[in-house]
Design an enzyme around this catalytic site. Structure first.
Site, PDB file in Angstrom:
ATOM      1  N   ARG A   4       0.884  -1.189   0.000  1.00 10.68           N
ATOM      2  CA  ARG A   4       0.000   0.000   0.000  1.00 10.68           C
ATOM      3  C   ARG A   4       0.904   1.217   0.000  1.00 10.68           C
ATOM      4  O   ARG A   4       1.668   1.409   0.955  1.00 10.68           O
ATOM      5  CB  ARG A   4      -0.927  -0.008   1.207  1.00 10.68           C
ATOM      6  CG  ARG A   4      -1.584   1.332   1.445  1.00 10.68           C
ATOM      7  CD  ARG A   4      -2.722   1.301   2.399  1.00 10.68           C
ATOM      8  NE  ARG A   4      -3.891   0.681   1.798  1.00 10.68           N
ATOM      9  CZ  ARG A   4      -5.126   0.771   2.293  1.00 10.68           C
ATOM     10  NH1 ARG A   4      -5.350   1.457   3.387  1.00 10.68           N
ATOM     11  NH2 ARG A   4      -6.131   0.185   1.693  1.00 10.68           N
ATOM     12  N   HIS A  52      -6.975   1.133  -6.735  1.00  7.25           N
ATOM     13  CA  HIS A  52      -7.228   0.270  -5.565  1.00  7.25           C
ATOM     14  C   HIS A  52      -7.893  -1.015  -6.086  1.00  7.25           C
ATOM     15  O   HIS A  52      -9.063  -1.281  -5.803  1.00  7.25           O
ATOM     16  CB  HIS A  52      -8.119   1.003  -4.565  1.00  7.25           C
ATOM     17  CG  HIS A  52      -8.189   0.384  -3.204  1.00  7.25           C
ATOM     18  ND1 HIS A  52      -7.444  -0.723  -2.845  1.00  7.25           N
ATOM     19  CD2 HIS A  52      -8.929   0.709  -2.105  1.00  7.25           C
ATOM     20  CE1 HIS A  52      -7.718  -1.036  -1.591  1.00  7.25           C
ATOM     21  NE2 HIS A  52      -8.610  -0.195  -1.126  1.00  7.25           N
ATOM     22  N   GLN A  56      -9.860  -3.657  -3.863  1.00  9.70           N
ATOM     23  CA  GLN A  56     -11.180  -3.200  -3.430  1.00  9.70           C
ATOM     24  C   GLN A  56     -12.242  -3.571  -4.465  1.00  9.70           C
ATOM     25  O   GLN A  56     -13.342  -4.012  -4.118  1.00  9.70           O
ATOM     26  CB  GLN A  56     -11.146  -1.674  -3.235  1.00  9.70           C
ATOM     27  CG  GLN A  56     -12.469  -1.073  -2.822  1.00  9.70           C
ATOM     28  CD  GLN A  56     -12.897  -1.516  -1.435  1.00  9.70           C
ATOM     29  OE1 GLN A  56     -12.148  -1.388  -0.490  1.00  9.70           O
ATOM     30  NE2 GLN A  56     -14.110  -2.050  -1.319  1.00  9.70           N
ATOM     31  N   ASP A  74     -17.057   7.251  -1.962  1.00  7.21           N
ATOM     32  CA  ASP A  74     -15.795   7.115  -1.218  1.00  7.21           C
ATOM     33  C   ASP A  74     -15.523   8.484  -0.580  1.00  7.21           C
ATOM     34  O   ASP A  74     -16.164   9.480  -0.933  1.00  7.21           O
ATOM     35  CB  ASP A  74     -14.674   6.721  -2.201  1.00  7.21           C
ATOM     36  CG  ASP A  74     -13.315   6.533  -1.538  1.00  7.21           C
ATOM     37  OD1 ASP A  74     -13.269   6.377  -0.295  1.00  7.21           O
ATOM     38  OD2 ASP A  74     -12.291   6.532  -2.274  1.00  7.21           O
ATOM     39  N   CYS A 109     -16.460   1.927   0.036  1.00 10.07           N
ATOM     40  CA  CYS A 109     -15.300   1.080   0.324  1.00 10.07           C
ATOM     41  C   CYS A 109     -14.872   1.173   1.785  1.00 10.07           C
ATOM     42  O   CYS A 109     -14.172   0.292   2.263  1.00 10.07           O
ATOM     43  CB  CYS A 109     -14.147   1.446  -0.602  1.00 10.07           C
ATOM     44  SG  CYS A 109     -13.674   3.185  -0.506  1.00 10.07           S
ATOM     45  N   ARG A 154     -13.692  -8.360   1.013  1.00  4.69           N
ATOM     46  CA  ARG A 154     -12.251  -8.128   0.820  1.00  4.69           C
ATOM     47  C   ARG A 154     -11.492  -9.408   1.172  1.00  4.69           C
ATOM     48  O   ARG A 154     -10.531  -9.780   0.503  1.00  4.69           O
ATOM     49  CB  ARG A 154     -11.762  -6.980   1.715  1.00  4.69           C
ATOM     50  CG  ARG A 154     -12.318  -5.608   1.383  1.00  4.69           C
ATOM     51  CD  ARG A 154     -11.791  -5.084   0.051  1.00  4.69           C
ATOM     52  NE  ARG A 154     -10.353  -5.025  -0.003  1.00  4.69           N
ATOM     53  CZ  ARG A 154      -9.597  -4.032   0.494  1.00  4.69           C
ATOM     54  NH1 ARG A 154     -10.178  -2.998   1.057  1.00  4.69           N
ATOM     55  NH2 ARG A 154      -8.273  -4.055   0.389  1.00  4.69           N
TER      56      ARG A 154
HETATM   57  N1   CP Z   1     -11.265   0.029   1.926  1.00  9.14           N
HETATM   58  C1   CP Z   1     -10.014  -0.068   2.411  1.00  9.14           C
HETATM   59  O1   CP Z   1      -9.056  -0.298   1.692  1.00  9.14           O
HETATM   60  O2   CP Z   1      -9.927   0.076   3.753  1.00  9.14           O
HETATM   61  P1   CP Z   1      -8.565   0.265   4.593  1.00  9.14           P
HETATM   62  O3   CP Z   1      -7.986   1.582   4.159  1.00  9.14           O
HETATM   63  O4   CP Z   1      -8.995   0.258   6.019  1.00  9.14           O
HETATM   64  O5   CP Z   1      -7.644  -0.863   4.260  1.00  9.14           O
HETATM   65  N1  NVA Z   2      -9.727   6.896  -1.793  1.00  6.51           N
HETATM   66  C1  NVA Z   2      -9.437   6.441  -0.447  1.00  6.51           C
HETATM   67  C2  NVA Z   2      -9.712   4.973  -0.341  1.00  6.51           C
HETATM   68  C3  NVA Z   2      -9.501   4.400   1.045  1.00  6.51           C
HETATM   69  C4  NVA Z   2      -9.722   2.931   1.091  1.00  6.51           C
HETATM   70  C5  NVA Z   2      -7.995   6.761  -0.092  1.00  6.51           C
HETATM   71  O1  NVA Z   2      -7.117   6.580  -0.942  1.00  6.51           O
HETATM   72  O2  NVA Z   2      -7.748   7.197   1.031  1.00  6.51           O
END
Ligand code: CP
Ligand code: NVA
Length: 319
Positions: free
Chosen positions: A115, A142, A145, A237, A277, A305
């Site tokens: 990540r 992502h 997701q 989101d 999400c 997930r």
């Molecule tokens: N939706 C999602 O990726 O959640 P987190 O940021 O908690 O991993």
């Molecule tokens: N768009 C958001 C998604 C979190 C799961 C971010 O990148 O923070």
């Protein structure tokens, strides 16, 4: 069948999953089918330790609840092990090169999940790693997701092709992967944003090219009410993503007309599935009440997930 229990013509072993574009429509469908099978196993109490002895290295430059827990629990359920590497552990980008991190992890781990902020970091990781690299969220995409999202929609609607999803909010990483994923499964999508917050132009063009071959459309709009008439799925989101915290206050004003609330639900299809999400900022992109209607599948989506990423890890990481 091949050794991963999937269809013989689909073999993802050794491949990376950095963008939704890394899988074909047939491969995506096979991931979703495998996710359904693994979920049914869990619900029936059947164990499936098909990754016994294998280790997933998980690199995080940003916080996480769902991604960390789903990958870690997923590896446990598959008989393997996951290692959490916090931002302070390896100091990605500061302590040593991404290339060296990828090469070292490849000597010890069987799969790597990252990540990151810049998408180039996870792409660089994949270029140098000799084991599969999974994008656990970058500023651009992502994709994990979206596997869970598609599984969830299919559970509720029984199909994906022919549906119309409306995504409301920022043209961000989630929107980008949804555009690819929708196009791949034949589901039309309209991404509705305030002017100036539209999705990446190259991703719009590339996802439209995929949609064209699959009988659906990828549209953009600035008019949420108009776009949502008869919609089968409403998705939102956060308005400010991780790394955009200093823009959050300004964005609250700009994005205010793009909230999923009772007025919007009234124009969508009666059976419209509501997705988010998570994490959510209730009262901003979605009202708490809208998130708790029977149409809301946001906690199925969070649970999926686990199942969807287990399917991915099985298909990428099996011997
Ligand atoms: N939706 C999602 O990726 O959640 P987190 O940021 O908690 O991993
Ligand atoms: N768009 C958001 C998604 C979190 C799961 C971010 O990148 O923070």
């Amino acid at each position: 069948m091949n050794p991963t229990g999937t269809q013989a013509n689909v073999d993802l072993r050794g491949r990376h999953f950095v963008t939704m574009q890394d899988v074909s429509p047939a491969e995506l469908t096979e991931i979703l089918d495998t996710a359904d099978r693994l979920k049914a196993d869990v619900k029936a109490g059947r164990s499936h330790p098909v990754l016994a002895g294998k280790t997933l290295g998980m690199i995080f430059q940003k916080p996480s609840l769902r991604t960390r827990v789903s990958f870690e629990v997923g590896m446990t359920q598959l008989g393997g092990h996951a290692i959490y590497l916090a931002p302070s552990d390896i100091k990605l980008g500061a302590r040593e090169t991404t290339e060296d991190i990828a090469l070292v992890l490849s000597r010890m781990c069987d799969l790597v999940m990252a990540r990151v902020f810049g998408h180039d970091v996870v792409a660089d990781m994949a270029e140098h790693a000799t084991v599969p690299v999974i994008n656990g969220l970058s500023d651009l995409e992502h994709p994990c997701q979206i596997l869970a999202d598609l599984q969830t929609i299919r559970e509720r609607k029984g199909t994906l092709a022919g549906l119309h999803m409306v995504y409301s909010g920022d043209g961000n990483n989630v929107a980008h992967s949804l555009m690819f994923g929708s196009a791949q499964v034949g589901m039309s999508i309209t991404v509705v944003t305030p002017p100036g917050y539209e999705p990446n132009a190259a991703i719009l063009a590339d996802s439209r090219a995929i949609a064209e071959g699959n009988g659906c459309q990828v549209n953009i709009s600035n008019d949420l009410m108009e776009a949502s008439r008869g919609a089968d799925v409403l998705y939102t989101d956060v308005w400010a993503s991780m790394g955009q915290e200093d823009e959050a206050a300004d964005r609250k004003t700009v994005f205010a007309p793009y909230q999923i609330n009772a007025d919007l639900l009234a124009v969508a299809d009666d059976d419209a599935v509501i997705l988010h999400c998570l994490p959510a900022h209730y009262g901003e992109e979605i009202t708490y009440d809208a998130s708790r209607t029977p149409n809301s599948a946001i906690f199925d989506q969070a649970e999926n997930r686990l199942h969807a990423q287990k399917a991915l890890m099985v298909m990428l990481g099996a011997d």
